[in-house]
Design a protein around this motif. Structure first.
Motif, PDB file in Angstrom:
ATOM      1  N   PRO A 168       0.819  -1.215   0.000  1.00  0.00           N
ATOM      2  CA  PRO A 168       0.000   0.000   0.000  1.00  0.00           C
ATOM      3  C   PRO A 168       0.852   1.263   0.000  1.00  0.00           C
ATOM      4  O   PRO A 168       1.945   1.296   0.566  1.00  0.00           O
ATOM      5  CB  PRO A 168      -0.796  -0.118   1.309  1.00  0.00           C
ATOM      6  N   HIS A 169       0.325   2.308  -0.647  1.00  0.00           N
ATOM      7  CA  HIS A 169       0.929   3.642  -0.624  1.00  0.00           C
ATOM      8  C   HIS A 169       0.024   4.563   0.201  1.00  0.00           C
ATOM      9  O   HIS A 169      -1.198   4.496   0.076  1.00  0.00           O
ATOM     10  CB  HIS A 169       1.041   4.221  -2.033  1.00  0.00           C
ATOM     11  N   VAL A 170       0.616   5.413   0.998  1.00  0.00           N
ATOM     12  CA  VAL A 170      -0.123   6.464   1.686  1.00  0.00           C
ATOM     13  C   VAL A 170       0.448   7.799   1.225  1.00  0.00           C
ATOM     14  O   VAL A 170       1.645   8.044   1.351  1.00  0.00           O
ATOM     15  CB  VAL A 170      -0.039   6.330   3.217  1.00  0.00           C
ATOM     16  N   ILE A 171      -0.430   8.651   0.665  1.00  0.00           N
ATOM     17  CA  ILE A 171      -0.009   9.952   0.137  1.00  0.00           C
ATOM     18  C   ILE A 171      -0.179  11.006   1.228  1.00  0.00           C
ATOM     19  O   ILE A 171      -1.310  11.387   1.567  1.00  0.00           O
ATOM     20  CB  ILE A 171      -0.842  10.358  -1.094  1.00  0.00           C
ATOM     21  N   ILE A 172       0.921  11.456   1.785  1.00  0.00           N
ATOM     22  CA  ILE A 172       0.858  12.482   2.818  1.00  0.00           C
ATOM     23  C   ILE A 172       0.530  13.824   2.152  1.00  0.00           C
ATOM     24  O   ILE A 172       1.150  14.215   1.175  1.00  0.00           O
ATOM     25  CB  ILE A 172       2.199  12.567   3.575  1.00  0.00           C
ATOM     26  N   GLY A 173      -0.481  14.499   2.704  1.00  0.00           N
ATOM     27  CA  GLY A 173      -0.944  15.748   2.116  1.00  0.00           C
ATOM     28  C   GLY A 173      -2.222  15.614   1.322  1.00  0.00           C
ATOM     29  O   GLY A 173      -2.780  16.613   0.866  1.00  0.00           O
ATOM     30  N   LEU A 174      -2.727  14.375   1.168  1.00  0.00           N
ATOM     31  CA  LEU A 174      -3.923  14.150   0.349  1.00  0.00           C
ATOM     32  C   LEU A 174      -5.221  14.338   1.121  1.00  0.00           C
ATOM     33  O   LEU A 174      -6.195  14.868   0.592  1.00  0.00           O
ATOM     34  CB  LEU A 174      -3.887  12.742  -0.242  1.00  0.00           C
ATOM     35  N   SER A 175      -5.254  13.905   2.370  1.00  0.00           N
ATOM     36  CA  SER A 175      -6.505  13.859   3.117  1.00  0.00           C
ATOM     37  C   SER A 175      -7.077  15.251   3.378  1.00  0.00           C
ATOM     38  O   SER A 175      -6.352  16.184   3.739  1.00  0.00           O
ATOM     39  CB  SER A 175      -6.298  13.147   4.454  1.00  0.00           C
ATOM     40  N   ILE A 199       5.485   5.223   1.829  1.00  0.00           N
ATOM     41  CA  ILE A 199       5.037   6.574   2.153  1.00  0.00           C
ATOM     42  C   ILE A 199       5.473   7.510   1.034  1.00  0.00           C
ATOM     43  O   ILE A 199       6.652   7.553   0.660  1.00  0.00           O
ATOM     44  CB  ILE A 199       5.639   7.049   3.490  1.00  0.00           C
ATOM     45  N   VAL A 200       4.519   8.269   0.483  1.00  0.00           N
ATOM     46  CA  VAL A 200       4.831   9.258  -0.552  1.00  0.00           C
ATOM     47  C   VAL A 200       4.207  10.586  -0.136  1.00  0.00           C
ATOM     48  O   VAL A 200       3.430  10.667   0.820  1.00  0.00           O
ATOM     49  CB  VAL A 200       4.308   8.822  -1.944  1.00  0.00           C
ATOM     50  N   GLY A 201       4.568  11.648  -0.844  1.00  0.00           N
ATOM     51  CA  GLY A 201       4.053  12.966  -0.525  1.00  0.00           C
ATOM     52  C   GLY A 201       3.335  13.577  -1.716  1.00  0.00           C
ATOM     53  O   GLY A 201       3.744  13.376  -2.869  1.00  0.00           O
ATOM     54  N   LEU A 202       2.281  14.320  -1.448  1.00  0.00           N
ATOM     55  CA  LEU A 202       1.524  14.968  -2.514  1.00  0.00           C
ATOM     56  C   LEU A 202       2.417  15.949  -3.269  1.00  0.00           C
ATOM     57  O   LEU A 202       3.073  16.793  -2.681  1.00  0.00           O
ATOM     58  CB  LEU A 202       0.327  15.708  -1.924  1.00  0.00           C
ATOM     59  N   MET A 203       2.423  15.809  -4.582  1.00  0.00           N
ATOM     60  CA  MET A 203       3.194  16.702  -5.441  1.00  0.00           C
ATOM     61  C   MET A 203       2.228  17.486  -6.316  1.00  0.00           C
ATOM     62  O   MET A 203       1.613  16.911  -7.214  1.00  0.00           O
ATOM     63  CB  MET A 203       4.173  15.894  -6.308  1.00  0.00           C
ATOM     64  N   PRO A 204       2.049  18.780  -6.067  1.00  0.00           N
ATOM     65  CA  PRO A 204       1.135  19.571  -6.897  1.00  0.00           C
ATOM     66  C   PRO A 204       1.555  19.534  -8.359  1.00  0.00           C
ATOM     67  O   PRO A 204       2.702  19.846  -8.693  1.00  0.00           O
ATOM     68  CB  PRO A 204       1.278  20.979  -6.310  1.00  0.00           C
ATOM     69  N   LEU A 205       0.645  19.110  -9.232  1.00  0.00           N
ATOM     70  CA  LEU A 205       0.955  18.973 -10.650  1.00  0.00           C
ATOM     71  C   LEU A 205       0.298  20.084 -11.461  1.00  0.00           C
ATOM     72  O   LEU A 205      -0.898  20.359 -11.294  1.00  0.00           O
ATOM     73  CB  LEU A 205       0.458  17.617 -11.179  1.00  0.00           C
TER      74      LEU A 205
END
Length: 301
Positions: A168-175, A199-205
């Motif tokens: 599983p991946h959890v995107i920090i900054g998504l919730s 663990i990954v982080g939200l990257m504004p695209l």
């Protein structure tokens, strides 16, 4: 301390003195740029960066090229069907021709029943990747999906039941609930006994509805890594490929090295020497989800 794996698949251009992505595992979209949903943080943009494998001819060409290059695996991904799953299983006959020569890691999307999970298993998928989201509000308003937290948890359970490893991946900054919602996603995964956690982080695209959102802070990334390591001391924990970068985030990777995180994808260049002075370091062009098998190889050798 545990051995540390540094990864550079062929998801983006990455070149350092110690590792580059030129020969990294390919990331192939079986749907091209198409997806039934239009998540606010993605807007189908991520699919644009993947190799188009949206028909049998294109997909087989890329698989054969990967084998000829000596690659040990491929990353299969794509957009979701309206049902939620990525239709990798449509190519099961083709994939089975090569599954004994390549490790297939796949973004599966939401799996609504065991029958669909079995289709992925029959396609030769060894490791399944899927984001975990901890609240229905985020699923509905950010992802634009008609699913629930329970649907996400059940997806992992179905995949494990048919014998596929799950990372599983959890995107920090998504919730929409902030960092507490992201940390809750990590806690909920105790219910599904993952084989690895990324663990990954939200990257504004650019071009998405969340292009101007503030990425997670280094402190929040560190909180997530710490919680993951503390809760899951018996499985690999990775800092994945999607994450904010820059000088202020160097401390996130240093924390990962010092706190026994097992893998870092696309590490900052200075982290290599930092890590070598503290841990046994292994370099890989695989998808970081392959940590499940990489760790077994190193421990058994």
């Amino acid at each position: 301390m545990r051995p540390l794996f540094l990864y550079a698949p062929n998801l983006k251009r990455y070149e350092t003195d110690f590792l580059n992505s030129e020969k990294g595992w390919k990331s192939i979209s079986v749907t091209g740029p198409s997806c039934a949903f239009n998540c606010k943080h993605c807007g189908r943009r991520i699919l644009e960066f993947m190799i188009d494998g949206s028909n049998l001819g294109k997909l087989e060409k890329e698989i054969i090229d990967a084998i000829n290059r000596g690659d040990e695996g491929i990353i299969l991904s794509g957009g979701s069907t309206i049902r939620g799953d990525v239709p990798i299983w449509k190519y099961s006959n083709l994939l089975n021709k090569y599954s004994d020569r390549l490790t297939i890691i796949a973004h599966t999307g939401v799996i609504k029943n065991e029958e669909i999970a079995k289709k992925f298993k029959d396609s030769g998928v060894k490791i399944a990747l899927l984001d975990m989201v901890a609240d229905n509000e985020t699923i509905r308003e950010v992802l634009g999906q008609p699913f629930s937290v329970e649907d996400y948890l059940n997806s992992f359970k179905y995949l494990k039941k048919v014998g596929i490893k799950i990372a599983p991946h959890v995107i920090i900054g998504l919730s929409k609930k902030g960092i507490d919602g992201d940390l809750e996603a990590i806690k909920l995964l105790k219910e599904v006994n993952p084989d690895a956690l990324i663990i990954v982080g939200l990257m504004p695209l650019v071009g998405t509805q969340m292009a101007n959102i503030k990425p997670p802070s280094p402190e929040d990334m560190i909180r997530a890594l710490k919680l993951a390591r503390d809760l899951f001391d018996n499985i690999p924990i990775n800092l994945g490929c999607a994450k904010p970068r820059g000088k202020s985030y160097i401390n996130v990777e240093k924390f990962a090295v010092d706190y026994d995180i097992d893998g870092i994808a696309f590490p900052e260049e200075e982290i290599y020497n930092y890590a070598k002075s503290r841990r046994e370091v292994h370099l890989s062009n695989a998808c970081c989800g392959n940590i499940i098998f990489d760790l077994i190889k190193v421990i058994s050798s």
